[in-house]
Write a protein that holds these residues in place. Structure first.
Motif, PDB file in Angstrom:
ATOM      1  N   ILE A 159       0.844  -1.199   0.000  1.00 39.26           N
ATOM      2  CA  ILE A 159       0.000   0.000   0.000  1.00 39.26           C
ATOM      3  C   ILE A 159       0.878   1.248   0.000  1.00 39.26           C
ATOM      4  O   ILE A 159       0.586   2.230  -0.682  1.00 39.26           O
ATOM      5  N   PHE A 163     -12.847  -3.407  -1.743  1.00 45.35           N
ATOM      6  CA  PHE A 163     -12.007  -4.597  -1.638  1.00 45.35           C
ATOM      7  C   PHE A 163     -11.101  -4.520  -0.411  1.00 45.35           C
ATOM      8  O   PHE A 163     -10.982  -5.475   0.358  1.00 45.35           O
ATOM      9  N   LEU A 164     -10.513  -3.345  -0.225  1.00 43.98           N
ATOM     10  CA  LEU A 164      -9.638  -3.146   0.928  1.00 43.98           C
ATOM     11  C   LEU A 164     -10.435  -3.267   2.220  1.00 43.98           C
ATOM     12  O   LEU A 164      -9.963  -3.816   3.217  1.00 43.98           O
ATOM     13  N   ALA A 167      -4.363  -5.188  -0.707  1.00 43.61           N
ATOM     14  CA  ALA A 167      -5.620  -5.775  -0.254  1.00 43.61           C
ATOM     15  C   ALA A 167      -5.618  -7.282  -0.482  1.00 43.61           C
ATOM     16  O   ALA A 167      -6.084  -8.054   0.365  1.00 43.61           O
ATOM     17  N   VAL A 168      -5.056  -7.717  -1.640  1.00 43.94           N
ATOM     18  CA  VAL A 168      -4.970  -9.158  -1.914  1.00 43.94           C
ATOM     19  C   VAL A 168      -4.101  -9.828  -0.864  1.00 43.94           C
ATOM     20  O   VAL A 168      -4.439 -10.902  -0.335  1.00 43.94           O
ATOM     21  N   ASN A 184      -9.034   3.834  -4.630  1.00 43.65           N
ATOM     22  CA  ASN A 184      -9.667   3.259  -5.818  1.00 43.65           C
ATOM     23  C   ASN A 184     -10.078   1.809  -5.637  1.00 43.65           C
ATOM     24  O   ASN A 184     -10.805   1.265  -6.444  1.00 43.65           O
ATOM     25  N   VAL A 185      -9.599   1.139  -4.560  1.00 44.39           N
ATOM     26  CA  VAL A 185     -10.037  -0.235  -4.316  1.00 44.39           C
ATOM     27  C   VAL A 185     -10.783  -0.306  -2.989  1.00 44.39           C
ATOM     28  O   VAL A 185     -10.724  -1.316  -2.296  1.00 44.39           O
ATOM     29  N   ALA A 200     -10.957  -6.863   2.893  1.00 45.12           N
ATOM     30  CA  ALA A 200      -9.682  -7.456   3.294  1.00 45.12           C
ATOM     31  C   ALA A 200      -9.365  -7.116   4.743  1.00 45.12           C
ATOM     32  O   ALA A 200      -8.936  -7.982   5.516  1.00 45.12           O
ATOM     33  N   ASP A 259      -4.833   2.912 -14.324  1.00 42.32           N
ATOM     34  CA  ASP A 259      -5.624   2.514 -13.174  1.00 42.32           C
ATOM     35  C   ASP A 259      -5.276   1.069 -12.836  1.00 42.32           C
ATOM     36  O   ASP A 259      -5.360   0.179 -13.679  1.00 42.32           O
ATOM     37  N   GLU A 260      -4.876   0.863 -11.575  1.00 41.92           N
ATOM     38  CA  GLU A 260      -4.264  -0.397 -11.182  1.00 41.92           C
ATOM     39  C   GLU A 260      -5.165  -1.607 -11.457  1.00 41.92           C
ATOM     40  O   GLU A 260      -4.758  -2.560 -12.123  1.00 41.92           O
ATOM     41  N   VAL A 261      -6.412  -1.536 -10.960  1.00 43.82           N
ATOM     42  CA  VAL A 261      -7.298  -2.690 -11.068  1.00 43.82           C
ATOM     43  C   VAL A 261      -7.597  -2.995 -12.530  1.00 43.82           C
ATOM     44  O   VAL A 261      -7.515  -4.142 -12.990  1.00 43.82           O
ATOM     45  N   LYS A 262      -7.944  -1.942 -13.289  1.00 39.96           N
ATOM     46  CA  LYS A 262      -8.234  -2.117 -14.716  1.00 39.96           C
ATOM     47  C   LYS A 262      -7.032  -2.682 -15.444  1.00 39.96           C
ATOM     48  O   LYS A 262      -7.168  -3.586 -16.271  1.00 39.96           O
ATOM     49  N   SER A 273      -2.300  -0.512  -3.915  1.00 38.73           N
ATOM     50  CA  SER A 273      -3.255  -0.830  -2.854  1.00 38.73           C
ATOM     51  C   SER A 273      -4.039  -2.096  -3.177  1.00 38.73           C
ATOM     52  O   SER A 273      -4.467  -2.806  -2.271  1.00 38.73           O
ATOM     53  N   PHE A 274      -4.211  -2.403  -4.475  1.00 43.42           N
ATOM     54  CA  PHE A 274      -4.910  -3.637  -4.831  1.00 43.42           C
ATOM     55  C   PHE A 274      -4.103  -4.851  -4.380  1.00 43.42           C
ATOM     56  O   PHE A 274      -4.636  -5.773  -3.761  1.00 43.42           O
TER      57      PHE A 274
END
Lengths: 194, 345
Positions: free
Chosen positions: A72, B135-136, A81-82, B131-132, B139, A151-154, A77-78
């Motif tokens: 993060i 999801f965060l 979160a994973v 932006n997430v 989590a 954009d990270e997720v995209k 940040s994706f």
């Protein structure tokens, strides 16, 4: 009144300018990074050094969460979160659960400690691994190159479902096989079905 | 669209601070600290209020009076409870794993409180609009199960152990349907950002209309997530004393309850945000709408909590895996088909 206000403004701005001039913002950001890195590395060390194996497992979780925080911090940040969801949530819980099921009367010394020779061997292996990782990370382009994903997720979704769709599907099939295997191991299968 | 009340107040405070301090950066740092303080305030206030509300609502459902001795209509009961808990002796049972045992209630509060950073309280009033976001959020809140494990294992008691195992079983079987039920919303919105989810409902209809099945699945999983009846296997007092918190007393036990009420508020807020349009609504300001909907959801949670008996743990597990998860997956499929058709209309 306005004199007092402007005096306060003068002091605050002066202090801020001074702090910026000695590079305090960078120092603080670097400090946060080193703090999280230290938590990650120290708890990883704790995993191997703790006497109680339950403590080791909890330290492992702390290490996972530290890695997630580092993601993060690096604007991924994706990925963070994973890391939280998969490692901090699922993997850590499964490990602690497995340890709980192999409970022994005295948990305090359940993580076997070895003699000096073993510790020396572990230290050498760790040092060599660190050296290799250092060389690899210095030589690889990942060190300086920022992601071009937008954009990270995209970006991740686009890459995963177009260019890397085959590895993605292979991983999915692999997980499915592992799941079927786990079910067969747990439930057993009768000889007549084969 | 004019900005909401919360942002107006925040801008007022920002203006005053700017007038006094006169430095943009310092003021923004102080504003962040004020935001954190406000969220802690909301959690503490909610916990105090909810102990009273829960007992009164429970009493109403069970045709009793509830707390009515301390103060007018028993309003001072939470304060009396708090004083009682604080003045209790701090008992550390023999044979506990000291450090882990003491850490568990404190750590439990962290994910519950962190989740509040992602709540859109009002137009623009969201602490971390990443932006997430959704999801965060999932989590972070999934981390709380490990603290139940810590508490249960470190307690060195069989009830704690059973409670911890049940916590893990519950979270493993209910996390998946919960995530998949929210996936439909994310697909319609096309974004994981919390403010986008509210904005998408502002322009069209609330997602409870588009995703009724997902709403029911989410509502069901919420009870498992917060360990409340009909799915309160972690503590169920008539079977395993108090499960993971059996060995805790005084303020340590109170921390578990603080986290439980923080979670209760947080599921009400999340249901409001995901399915009831968040802070959006006509005439009244967004802040008022937000709290009206949240309190409505809270009352529904309390109503179900005190009306239904506890199901058996094996029934709960098979319900989670064999009914909720397939239903959530089918919901995702139909949502996808719906979006695909909608694109060509």
């Amino acid at each position: 009144m306005t004199d007092v206000l402007s005096f306060i403004h003068f002091i605050v701005n002066g202090v801020m300018d001074f702090l910026v001039s000695i590079g305090a913002p960078d120092l603080i950001m670097a400090g946060i990074f080193y703090l999280m890195a230290a938590v990650t590395v120290l708890s990883a060390l704790g995993v191997v050094l703790m006497r109680n194996v339950v403590h080791s497992a909890l330290m492992l979780t702390a290490s996972f969460i530290g890695v997630g925080c580092l993601y993060i911090y690096m604007n991924a940040s994706f990925m963070g979160a994973v890391q939280f969801l998969v490692y901090g949530g699922a993997v850590a819980v499964l490990i602690v659960m497995a340890i709980m099921l192999t409970r022994r009367p005295d948990m305090a010394h359940s993580n076997p400690s070895r003699g000096a020779l073993h510790q020396l061997g572990a230290a050498i292996v760790a040092a060599v691994f660190c050296l290799v990782m250092l060389i690899v990370s210095m030589a690889s382009p990942f060190r300086t190159e920022a992601s071009h994903l937008g954009d990270e997720v995209k970006g991740i979704a686009d890459l995963m479902l177009t260019e890397y769709v085959l590895p993605f599907e292979v991983a999915a099939v692999l997980l499915l096989i592992a799941m079927i295997g786990a079910i067969i191991l747990a439930k057993g299968v009768s000889e007549n079905d084969a | 669209m004019e900005t909401g009340i919360v942002m107006t107040v925040a801008n007022l405070i920002r203006g005053i601070l700017m007038l006094i301090l006169g430095n943009e950066f310092i003021v923004s740092v102080i504003m962040k600290l004020i935001g954190i303080g406000a969220m802690i305030g909301v959690i503490s206030f909610a916990a105090i209020l909810f102990t009273y509300t829960e007992r009164k609502v429970c009493a109403f459902i069970q045709v009793r009076l509830g707390p009515n001795r301390v103060g007018p209509r028993g309003l001072l009961q939470p304060i009396a409870d708090m004083l009682k808990l604080m003045s209790k002796e701090d008992i550390i049972p023999y044979g506990v794993d000291r450090v882990v045992w003491a850490l568990a209630p404190m750590v439990l509060f962290v994910p519950s409180a962190l989740a509040y950073a992602f709540f859109p309280f009002d137009d623009g009033a969201i602490f971390a609009d990443v932006n997430v976001g959704i999801f965060l959020l999932i989590a972070i809140s999934s981390q709380s199960v490990l603290t139940f494990l810590m508490a249960g294992v470190a307690s060195n008691s069989k009830y704690g152990m059973i409670g911890a195992m049940r916590a893990v079983a519950t979270s493993l079987s209910y996390e998946a349907p919960m995530v998949f039920s929210l996936l439909g919303i994310v697909m319609i919105t096309g974004s994981l950002r919390m403010s986008d989810i509210v904005a998408a409902q502002q322009n069209t209809v609330w997602f409870i209309v588009l995703q009724p099945i997902a709403f029911l699945i989410y509502l069901t999983t919420c009870f498992a997530e917060t360990n409340r009846t009909p799915f309160d296997f972690v503590e169920c007092e008539s079977e395993i004393v108090a499960g993971a918190f059996t060995e805790y007393s005084g303020m340590r036990w109170a921390l578990f309850f603080l986290a439980e009420y923080a979670n209760l508020l947080s599921i009400s807020v999340l249901t409001t945000t995901f399915f009831l349009g968040g802070w959006s609504g006509p005439i009244l300001p967004g802040f008022v709408w937000f709290w009206l909907k949240t309190i409505f959801m809270l009352m529904i949670f309390l109503w179900i909590r005190w009306t239904f008996p506890r199901v058996r743990i094996d029934q709960m597990m098979s319900f989670g895996w064999k009914v909720l998860l397939p239903l959530a997956l089918v919901n995702v499929l139909f949502t996808g088909v719906g979006i695909y058709i909608n694109r060509f209309m």
